[in-house]
Design a protein around this motif. Sequence first.
Motif, short mmCIF file in Angstrom:
data_model
loop_
_atom_site.label_atom_id
_atom_site.label_comp_id
_atom_site.label_asym_id
_atom_site.label_seq_id
_atom_site.Cartn_x
_atom_site.Cartn_y
_atom_site.Cartn_z
N VAL A 86 0.89 -1.15 0.00
CA VAL A 86 0.00 0.00 0.00
C VAL A 86 0.93 1.21 0.00
O VAL A 86 1.77 1.34 0.89
N CYS A 87 0.82 2.05 -1.02
CA CYS A 87 1.74 3.17 -1.19
C CYS A 87 1.06 4.50 -0.90
O CYS A 87 -0.11 4.70 -1.21
N TYR A 88 1.83 5.38 -0.30
CA TYR A 88 1.37 6.72 0.06
C TYR A 88 2.28 7.72 -0.63
O TYR A 88 3.44 7.88 -0.25
N ASP A 89 1.75 8.39 -1.63
CA ASP A 89 2.49 9.42 -2.36
C ASP A 89 1.92 10.78 -1.99
O ASP A 89 0.73 10.90 -1.67
N VAL A 90 2.75 11.81 -2.07
CA VAL A 90 2.26 13.16 -1.84
C VAL A 90 1.38 13.53 -3.04
O VAL A 90 1.71 13.21 -4.19
N GLN B 154 -11.26 -0.54 2.65
CA GLN B 154 -9.82 -0.32 2.87
C GLN B 154 -9.54 1.15 3.18
O GLN B 154 -8.71 1.46 4.03
N ARG B 155 -10.22 2.06 2.49
CA ARG B 155 -10.02 3.50 2.74
C ARG B 155 -10.52 3.90 4.12
O ARG B 155 -9.87 4.65 4.84
N LYS B 156 -11.69 3.41 4.48
CA LYS B 156 -12.31 3.83 5.74
C LYS B 156 -11.71 3.16 6.96
O LYS B 156 -11.61 3.77 8.02
N MET B 157 -11.34 1.91 6.85
CA MET B 157 -10.91 1.16 8.03
C MET B 157 -9.39 0.97 8.11
O MET B 157 -8.79 1.26 9.13
N ALA B 158 -8.79 0.47 7.09
CA ALA B 158 -7.42 -0.01 7.20
C ALA B 158 -6.36 0.98 6.72
O ALA B 158 -5.46 1.33 7.48
N TYR B 159 -6.46 1.44 5.49
CA TYR B 159 -5.34 2.16 4.89
C TYR B 159 -5.60 3.63 4.58
O TYR B 159 -4.72 4.33 4.08
N GLY B 160 -6.78 4.10 4.89
CA GLY B 160 -7.08 5.50 4.65
C GLY B 160 -6.46 6.39 5.71
O GLY B 160 -5.75 5.92 6.61
N TYR B 161 -6.72 7.66 5.59
CA TYR B 161 -6.16 8.62 6.55
C TYR B 161 -7.18 9.71 6.83
O TYR B 161 -8.15 9.90 6.10
N LYS B 162 -6.95 10.40 7.94
CA LYS B 162 -7.81 11.52 8.33
C LYS B 162 -6.94 12.76 8.41
O LYS B 162 -5.86 12.75 9.02
N LEU B 163 -7.40 13.84 7.81
CA LEU B 163 -6.71 15.12 7.87
C LEU B 163 -6.98 15.75 9.24
O LEU B 163 -8.12 15.91 9.64
N VAL B 164 -5.92 16.08 9.97
CA VAL B 164 -6.04 16.70 11.29
C VAL B 164 -5.98 18.22 11.15
O VAL B 164 -6.78 18.94 11.73
N SER B 165 -5.01 18.70 10.38
CA SER B 165 -4.89 20.14 10.15
C SER B 165 -4.09 20.37 8.87
O SER B 165 -3.36 19.49 8.41
N GLU B 166 -4.26 21.55 8.32
CA GLU B 166 -3.51 21.91 7.12
C GLU B 166 -2.96 23.32 7.28
O GLU B 166 -3.55 24.16 7.95
N GLU C 253 1.47 -3.40 -11.43
CA GLU C 253 0.12 -2.89 -11.64
C GLU C 253 -0.35 -2.17 -10.39
O GLU C 253 -0.12 -2.63 -9.28
N THR C 254 -1.02 -1.03 -10.56
CA THR C 254 -1.53 -0.28 -9.41
C THR C 254 -3.06 -0.32 -9.41
O THR C 254 -3.68 -0.40 -10.47
N ASN C 255 -3.63 -0.27 -8.22
CA ASN C 255 -5.08 -0.26 -8.04
C ASN C 255 -5.43 0.65 -6.88
O ASN C 255 -4.67 0.75 -5.92
N GLY C 256 -6.59 1.25 -6.95
CA GLY C 256 -7.08 2.06 -5.85
C GLY C 256 -7.55 1.18 -4.69
O GLY C 256 -7.64 -0.04 -4.81
N LEU C 257 -7.83 1.81 -3.58
CA LEU C 257 -8.33 1.11 -2.41
C LEU C 257 -9.84 0.96 -2.50
O LEU C 257 -10.53 1.81 -3.06
N SER C 258 -10.36 -0.10 -1.91
CA SER C 258 -11.81 -0.27 -1.82
C SER C 258 -12.34 0.70 -0.75
O SER C 258 -11.57 1.26 0.04
N PHE C 259 -13.64 0.84 -0.70
CA PHE C 259 -14.27 1.71 0.30
C PHE C 259 -13.86 1.26 1.71
O PHE C 259 -13.47 2.07 2.53
#
Length: 176
Positions: A50-54, A88-100, A80-86
């Motif tokens: 699971v890759c995290y790019d800026v 996977q995004r919500k539970m396992a590999y997604g992220y939450k923005l705290v501040s910008e 081959e690259t693929n997006g995350l499932s719903f």
Amino acid sequence: MKKSLRSYLLAVLLLLSPLMAMFAVDPDGDTYLTAERLFHIARSVNKNLVCYDVNLVEGKMDTHEPLKVYWVNREERPGETNGLSFFQRKMAYGYKLVSEGDDASVCTLNAYPERELTISRHEGRYVCLMMIDGKRSILQSLYVKVNPKNPLDVEYVELRGKSVAGNQPVTERIKR
């Protein structure tokens, strides 16, 4: 006779050394690194990442959506690259923005919100800064060791990076 046996063994080792080198590869293998890559997650269940790019817009980080998260296949269809499932995004590999802020964002990973990740520029490139083993560090990868009998049961997560002060390798194992 001993000298000829030694010479024979040395010759065999020299002939086999290219073959042995093929098997002495980096255990992480090809991570299909991109210029935007901040870090990746490897898991004990398979070789996929699971890759995290800026997330860049016109060369500058999108501070509202600072990360592009996707799978890189390293088994059936290498590269081959693929997006995350719903899920996977919500539970396992997604992220939450705290501040910008101005060209910087603070996030947490959904699966481990206890640690904050700061995405910002460091020495001319975007990095993911976080505390690893009590040191301010640049996160490079996470390794997730799961129970082979239950892939939802995480035994530990290992954070890997380099310290900001001194550029030394830093590792921390977090047991769940």
